[in-house]
Design a protein around this motif. Structure first.
Motif, short mmCIF file in Angstrom:
data_model
loop_
_atom_site.label_atom_id
_atom_site.label_comp_id
_atom_site.label_asym_id
_atom_site.label_seq_id
_atom_site.Cartn_x
_atom_site.Cartn_y
_atom_site.Cartn_z
N LEU A 15 0.96 -1.01 -0.08
CA LEU A 15 -0.15 -0.17 -0.36
C LEU A 15 0.86 0.93 0.18
CD1 LEU A 15 -3.04 1.30 0.59
CD2 LEU A 15 -2.38 1.22 2.83
N GLU A 16 2.07 1.30 0.92
CA GLU A 16 2.52 2.21 0.56
C GLU A 16 3.35 2.44 -0.64
OE1 GLU A 16 6.47 3.80 3.39
OE2 GLU A 16 5.86 2.31 4.66
N PHE A 17 3.93 1.85 -1.26
CA PHE A 17 4.22 1.70 -2.01
C PHE A 17 3.33 1.98 -3.10
CE2 PHE A 17 5.62 0.20 -6.63
CZ PHE A 17 7.36 0.30 -6.59
N VAL A 18 2.61 1.39 -3.73
CA VAL A 18 1.53 1.83 -4.77
C VAL A 18 1.52 3.99 -4.09
CG1 VAL A 18 -0.77 1.72 -5.71
CG2 VAL A 18 0.61 -0.37 -4.87
N GLN A 19 1.17 4.18 -3.30
CA GLN A 19 0.64 5.50 -3.02
C GLN A 19 2.20 6.45 -3.03
OE1 GLN A 19 -2.96 6.36 -0.45
NE2 GLN A 19 -1.22 5.21 0.93
N MET A 20 2.89 5.73 -2.92
CA MET A 20 4.10 6.85 -3.62
C MET A 20 3.97 6.92 -5.34
SD MET A 20 5.90 7.55 -1.23
CE MET A 20 7.84 8.09 -1.84
N LEU A 21 3.39 6.08 -5.47
CA LEU A 21 3.86 6.15 -7.32
C LEU A 21 3.23 7.40 -7.68
CD1 LEU A 21 2.57 2.92 -8.76
CD2 LEU A 21 5.10 3.80 -8.08
N TYR A 42 6.43 -7.47 -10.73
CA TYR A 42 6.17 -6.58 -8.74
C TYR A 42 4.48 -5.57 -9.76
CZ TYR A 42 5.53 -4.68 -4.40
OH TYR A 42 5.31 -3.71 -3.49
N LEU A 43 5.25 -4.97 -10.96
CA LEU A 43 3.57 -3.50 -11.03
C LEU A 43 2.70 -4.44 -10.90
CD1 LEU A 43 6.04 -1.51 -12.81
CD2 LEU A 43 5.26 -1.05 -10.06
N LYS A 44 2.87 -5.25 -12.11
CA LYS A 44 1.83 -6.53 -12.98
C LYS A 44 0.57 -7.51 -11.15
CE LYS A 44 3.70 -7.43 -16.21
NZ LYS A 44 3.85 -8.71 -18.35
N TYR A 45 1.47 -7.47 -10.17
CA TYR A 45 0.93 -7.83 -8.63
C TYR A 45 0.05 -6.92 -7.97
CZ TYR A 45 1.11 -8.83 -3.86
OH TYR A 45 1.28 -9.25 -2.39
N LEU A 46 0.34 -5.66 -8.18
CA LEU A 46 0.48 -4.62 -7.60
C LEU A 46 -1.21 -4.62 -7.72
CD1 LEU A 46 3.36 -2.08 -6.28
CD2 LEU A 46 2.34 -3.92 -4.93
N CYS A 47 -1.75 -4.27 -9.56
CA CYS A 47 -2.95 -4.39 -9.57
C CYS A 47 -4.08 -4.68 -8.70
CB CYS A 47 -2.87 -4.34 -10.69
SG CYS A 47 -1.81 -3.62 -12.22
N TYR A 48 -4.00 -5.91 -7.58
CA TYR A 48 -5.11 -6.38 -6.92
C TYR A 48 -5.82 -4.93 -6.28
CZ TYR A 48 -1.89 -5.73 -2.54
OH TYR A 48 -1.55 -5.42 -1.46
N PHE A 49 -4.53 -3.54 -5.85
CA PHE A 49 -5.68 -2.81 -5.14
C PHE A 49 -6.68 -2.27 -6.08
CE2 PHE A 49 -1.19 -2.65 -2.58
CZ PHE A 49 -1.77 -2.27 -1.64
N TYR A 54 -9.68 -3.41 -2.02
CA TYR A 54 -8.07 -3.18 -1.52
C TYR A 54 -8.46 -1.58 -1.61
CZ TYR A 54 -6.94 -7.69 -0.93
OH TYR A 54 -7.33 -9.31 -0.65
N PHE A 55 -9.55 -0.91 -2.86
CA PHE A 55 -8.93 0.55 -3.56
C PHE A 55 -9.60 1.29 -2.27
CE2 PHE A 55 -10.40 3.78 -5.18
CZ PHE A 55 -9.17 4.64 -6.32
N LYS A 56 -10.35 1.13 -0.93
CA LYS A 56 -10.85 1.48 -0.48
C LYS A 56 -9.45 1.70 1.12
CE LYS A 56 -12.30 -2.46 2.64
NZ LYS A 56 -13.19 -3.13 3.07
N TYR A 57 -8.45 1.78 0.97
CA TYR A 57 -6.97 1.50 1.14
C TYR A 57 -6.71 2.99 0.22
CZ TYR A 57 -8.87 -2.00 4.16
OH TYR A 57 -9.43 -3.36 4.51
N MET A 62 -5.00 8.67 -7.61
CA MET A 62 -3.96 9.55 -8.56
C MET A 62 -3.23 7.83 -8.98
SD MET A 62 -3.11 10.78 -11.41
CE MET A 62 -3.61 12.72 -10.86
N CYS A 63 -2.91 7.41 -7.84
CA CYS A 63 -1.24 6.33 -7.97
C CYS A 63 -2.01 5.35 -8.43
CB CYS A 63 -1.08 5.69 -6.26
SG CYS A 63 -2.45 4.95 -5.84
N ILE A 64 -3.53 5.13 -8.72
CA ILE A 64 -3.43 3.48 -9.19
C ILE A 64 -3.30 3.92 -10.80
CG2 ILE A 64 -5.79 2.20 -9.48
CD1 ILE A 64 -4.93 1.57 -6.93
N LYS A 65 -3.69 5.08 -11.21
CA LYS A 65 -3.56 6.02 -12.43
C LYS A 65 -2.22 5.67 -13.09
CE LYS A 65 -4.64 7.46 -16.88
NZ LYS A 65 -5.52 6.29 -17.80
#
Length: 102
Positions: A15-21, A42-49, A54-57, A62-65
């Protein structure tokens, strides 16, 4: 119990890594890994967010985009360009300002 803790800890790190994006300056730092197949996986794996469960966290949507864009090789090439990163940062800052005003 230990396994549950380890899963929670892994989730927190992801979660911390994804949000840093959402931080273009962090994307500059990630350039050194951008061609690494393990990193791309790893980036592909993180798409579970993207899943609502999981998105609610996510605090910075913008990090998901950006995560989506990083799935694209052309985008990964573009972030190697400082001018592109500067423009991206400008656009992200404008979007944050717009959200704050709403």
């Amino acid at each position: 119990m230990q396994q549950l803790y380890e899963e929670y800890r892994r989730f927190q790190m992801d979660l911390e890594f994804v949000q840093m994006l959402a931080n273009p300056q962090y994307l500059k730092y990630l350039r050194q890994y951008i061609d690494d197949d393990c990193f791309i996986n790893y980036l592909k794996y993180l798409c579970y967010f993207k899943d609502p469960k999981y998105f609610k966290y996510i605090q910075y949507p913008m990090c998901i985009k950006i995560l989506d864009c990083l799935q694209n090789q052309e985008f990964r090439i573009m972030i190697k360009d400082d001018i592109f990163i500067d423009k991206l940062e400008e656009q992200i800052n404008l979007s944050f300002k717009y959200i704050q005003q709403s």
